[in-house]
Design a protein around this motif. Structure first.
Motif, mmCIF file in Angstrom:
data_model
loop_
_atom_site.group_PDB
_atom_site.id
_atom_site.type_symbol
_atom_site.label_atom_id
_atom_site.label_comp_id
_atom_site.label_asym_id
_atom_site.label_seq_id
_atom_site.Cartn_x
_atom_site.Cartn_y
_atom_site.Cartn_z
ATOM 1 N N HIS A 77 75.681 46.377 20.020
ATOM 2 C CA HIS A 77 76.604 45.753 19.078
ATOM 3 C C HIS A 77 77.418 44.706 19.819
ATOM 4 O O HIS A 77 77.806 44.904 20.972
ATOM 5 N N ASN A 78 77.658 43.561 19.176
ATOM 6 C CA ASN A 78 78.461 42.499 19.772
ATOM 7 C C ASN A 78 79.377 41.892 18.723
ATOM 8 O O ASN A 78 79.035 41.822 17.540
ATOM 9 N N GLU A 79 80.541 41.424 19.181
ATOM 10 C CA GLU A 79 81.428 40.691 18.281
ATOM 11 C C GLU A 79 80.808 39.353 17.918
ATOM 12 O O GLU A 79 80.832 38.924 16.771
ATOM 13 N N SER A 80 80.247 38.675 18.928
ATOM 14 C CA SER A 80 79.536 37.417 18.711
ATOM 15 C C SER A 80 78.469 37.292 19.780
ATOM 16 O O SER A 80 78.497 37.999 20.796
ATOM 17 N N THR A 81 77.548 36.389 19.581
ATOM 18 C CA THR A 81 76.471 36.236 20.562
ATOM 19 C C THR A 81 77.000 35.722 21.896
ATOM 20 O O THR A 81 76.434 36.015 22.950
ATOM 21 N N SER A 82 78.096 34.972 21.884
ATOM 22 C CA SER A 82 78.629 34.425 23.132
ATOM 23 C C SER A 82 79.247 35.507 24.014
ATOM 24 O O SER A 82 79.495 35.265 25.196
ATOM 25 N N GLY A 83 79.499 36.703 23.454
ATOM 26 C CA GLY A 83 80.121 37.759 24.227
ATOM 27 C C GLY A 83 79.150 38.656 24.968
ATOM 28 O O GLY A 83 79.580 39.598 25.642
ATOM 29 N N ARG A 84 77.859 38.397 24.857
ATOM 30 C CA ARG A 84 76.890 39.240 25.558
ATOM 31 C C ARG A 84 77.002 39.093 27.072
ATOM 32 O O ARG A 84 77.295 38.022 27.579
ATOM 33 N N MET A 85 76.738 40.202 27.757
ATOM 34 C CA MET A 85 76.807 40.172 29.215
ATOM 35 C C MET A 85 75.685 39.323 29.808
ATOM 36 O O MET A 85 74.524 39.423 29.404
ATOM 37 N N HIS A 86 76.062 38.481 30.765
ATOM 38 C CA HIS A 86 75.099 37.694 31.528
ATOM 39 C C HIS A 86 75.166 38.111 32.990
ATOM 40 O O HIS A 86 76.232 38.434 33.502
ATOM 41 N N LEU A 87 74.044 38.088 33.640
ATOM 42 C CA LEU A 87 74.049 38.168 35.098
ATOM 43 C C LEU A 87 73.232 36.993 35.621
ATOM 44 O O LEU A 87 72.195 36.637 35.069
ATOM 45 N N ASP A 113 79.100 37.919 33.731
ATOM 46 C CA ASP A 113 80.037 37.155 32.903
ATOM 47 C C ASP A 113 79.441 37.086 31.506
ATOM 48 O O ASP A 113 78.569 37.865 31.154
ATOM 49 N N ASP A 114 79.886 36.125 30.703
ATOM 50 C CA ASP A 114 79.356 35.978 29.359
ATOM 51 C C ASP A 114 78.738 34.594 29.193
ATOM 52 O O ASP A 114 78.658 33.820 30.154
ATOM 53 N N ARG A 115 78.298 34.287 27.990
ATOM 54 C CA ARG A 115 77.612 33.018 27.763
ATOM 55 C C ARG A 115 78.538 31.816 27.958
ATOM 56 O O ARG A 115 78.094 30.740 28.337
ATOM 57 N N VAL A 116 79.819 32.007 27.725
ATOM 58 C CA VAL A 116 80.780 30.917 27.937
ATOM 59 C C VAL A 116 80.772 30.487 29.397
ATOM 60 O O VAL A 116 80.806 29.300 29.718
ATOM 61 N N ALA A 117 80.723 31.471 30.307
ATOM 62 C CA ALA A 117 80.684 31.151 31.729
ATOM 63 C C ALA A 117 79.384 30.440 32.092
ATOM 64 O O ALA A 117 79.366 29.528 32.917
ATOM 65 N N PHE A 118 78.271 30.870 31.483
ATOM 66 C CA PHE A 118 76.990 30.188 31.724
ATOM 67 C C PHE A 118 77.078 28.729 31.291
ATOM 68 O O PHE A 118 76.617 27.827 31.985
ATOM 69 N N ASP A 119 77.728 28.476 30.159
ATOM 70 C CA ASP A 119 77.854 27.121 29.645
ATOM 71 C C ASP A 119 78.823 26.271 30.455
ATOM 72 O O ASP A 119 78.868 25.051 30.288
#
Length: 262
Positions: A212-222, A75-81
């Motif tokens: 490359h990322n649109e924003s830092t919150s869009g990075r892939m998380h596992l 998921d992304d950082r939003v899901a982590f949060d």
């Protein structure tokens, strides 16, 4: 309660468990109405009750749609949060962090949460590794983490300085637990947080920086537990152990030592 609301919102946005939330909402509404008298026919109440029971029995027989798929772990950082970091620390005894600056995971609110959870316990340990601000690796990381983000909100160098100040303050807190801080002269291309990494119920969260990322919150998380995959859990925990061994300890004044740690 706030965590539950965020989880439900996260499910609704992704179309998950909608039927269960719909039945729950209807049942709750009927319960409220019924509290004020016989405003709802008994037949309707029984219908809703039986529908709810039927739904629960049905869902028991349906395999988890996400189980065994990448979406179960990625998921992304939003899901982590969606599950607040302080909630994750409620019973934690040990936390390991590697990040180039760790300025987000070690925000003031999260540092205070560490103070009242992990560091409030005898034997509690927080280990943090940041990029060494004096290393040439920082310039490469700036190109990747600052210059290759379309909508950047923070810059790496001042973020490292901010986090080191927070860590220096935390190291001086009169708490039973300890804060250990090291710096690394190489950016491996990911950030890592491990909660109770050496326990059987440990959890690891890895963020991949990408090119490359649109924003830092869009990075892939596992994110996964030891029970999800003993092999890959051990792999990522060993990644941190190698990082820790290669990193240089930082003294009480925040100055790196001359040799890597143990």
């Amino acid at each position: 309660m706030a965590g539950t609301v965020r989880r439900i919102g996260h499910d609704v946005r992704r179309g998950r468990n909608l039927e269960a939330y719909a039945v729950t909402l209807v049942a709750a509404a009927l319960a409220v109405v019924s509290a004020f008298g016989d405003l709802v026919p008994v037949e309707v109440l029984w219908s809703v009750l039986l529908a709810g029971i039927a739904l629960l029995v049905y869902r028991i027989t349906v395999p988890d749609e996400r189980a065994g798929t990448l979406d179960a772990f990625l998921d992304d950082r939003v899901a982590f949060d969606a599950r607040p970091f302080p909630e994750r620390l409620r019973t934690a005894q040990e936390v390991w962090v590697y990040a180039p600056s760790a300025v987000n995971i070690l925000s003031p609110a999260h540092c205070d949460a560490l103070r009242t959870s992990v560091l409030a316990r005898p034997g509690g340990v927080v280990r943090v590794v940041l990029l060494d601000p004096a290393s040439p690796a920082v310039e490469q990381a700036v190109r990747q983490l600052d210059d290759a983000v379309d909508f950047a909100l923070q810059r790496l160098r001042p973020s490292i300085t901010t986090t080191r100040g927070r860590l220096a303050a935390m190291a001086g807190w009169p708490v039973p637990g300890v804060v250990e801080h090291r710096v690394l002269d190489f950016n491996p291309g990911f950030s890592l947080v491990a909660i109770d990494p050496q326990s059987r119920h440990g959890r690891v969260i890895v963020e991949l920086h990408g090119f490359h990322n649109e924003s830092t919150s869009g990075r892939m998380h596992l994110e996964f537990h030891r029970s999800d995959s003993e092999r890959w859990y051990a792999y990522w925990i060993d990644q941190f152990r190698h990082i820790w061994a290669a990193a240089r300890p930082v003294d009480a004044d925040g100055r790196p030592g001359d040799q890597p740690g143990d």
